[in-house]
Design an enzyme around this catalytic site. Structure first.
Site, mmCIF file in Angstrom:
data_model
loop_
_atom_site.group_PDB
_atom_site.id
_atom_site.type_symbol
_atom_site.label_atom_id
_atom_site.label_comp_id
_atom_site.label_asym_id
_atom_site.label_seq_id
_atom_site.Cartn_x
_atom_site.Cartn_y
_atom_site.Cartn_z
ATOM 1 N N ASP A 9 -6.894 -1.390 -4.699
ATOM 2 C CA ASP A 9 -7.986 -0.996 -3.800
ATOM 3 C C ASP A 9 -8.923 0.004 -4.480
ATOM 4 O OD1 ASP A 9 -6.736 -2.564 -1.845
ATOM 5 O OD2 ASP A 9 -5.642 -0.852 -1.026
ATOM 6 N N ASP A 28 0.864 -1.181 0.000
ATOM 7 C CA ASP A 28 0.000 0.000 0.000
ATOM 8 C C ASP A 28 0.902 1.233 0.000
ATOM 9 O OD1 ASP A 28 -2.447 -1.345 0.007
ATOM 10 O OD2 ASP A 28 -2.480 -1.495 2.181
#
Length: 164
Positions: free
Chosen positions: A140, A118
């Site tokens: 995401d 991330d």
């Protein structure tokens, strides 16, 4: 172009863009050694290794837990692919493709690194206090956009295919 083909293309493009962005951030920008990169006053690039599921829930680096998460992800991708094959609208099919591509992109991370990469962090400062959103990645974003497309499609009035 058939709806299924559009869904497959959206899944493939999602995986390619997601993995390319992560490889660039890890190997070219070298985010691990560089540290946080301020892009705008409200957006930074930071490296976060997510060993849990969405929003960092269920953080567990136990190998059995990681295998269980991968098994759930494989089952979900298969179910979504069946749903995509039965879908009647291009929007729903593309939305399902985005979700599948995002799941596969994060799954590749889990296999390659043992965690999901991330890197995107939005934040705002109000009255001297900094409020951060969860750190996320392009996979995401694709998953959220895919869910939004499915919701929008469900309100258009075209009967949706039954989920498996």
């Amino acid at each position: 172009m058939t709806p299924v083909r559009a869904g497959l293309i959206s899944a493939i493009v999602t995986v390619i863009l997601d993995q390319a962005s992560k490889l660039w951030l890890l190997n070219v920008l070298d985010l691990a050694h560089r540290g946080a990169v301020k892009v705008t006053p409200f957006f930074d690039l930071v490296l976060a290794w997510n060993i849990g599921i969405s929003f960092g829930w269920l953080q567990n680096d136990n190998q059995a837990a990681q295998i269980a998460l991968m098994a759930v992800k494989v089952i979900a991708v298969v179910a979504l692919a069946i749903w995509m094959a039965r879908s009647r609208t291009r929007l729903a099919t593309v939305g399902l493709g985005l979700i599948i591509g995002g799941a596969v992109g994060n799954g590749i991370d889990r296999l390659a690194y043992g965690a999901v990469v991330d890197f995107a962090l939005f934040h705002v400062e109000i009255a001297g206090n900094t409020f951060n959103w969860y750190v996320f990645n392009l996979a995401d974003v694709a998953i959220v956009a895919g869910v939004a497309a499915l919701l929008y499609d469900s309100f258009l009035g075209v009967p949706a295919a039954k989920a498996p």
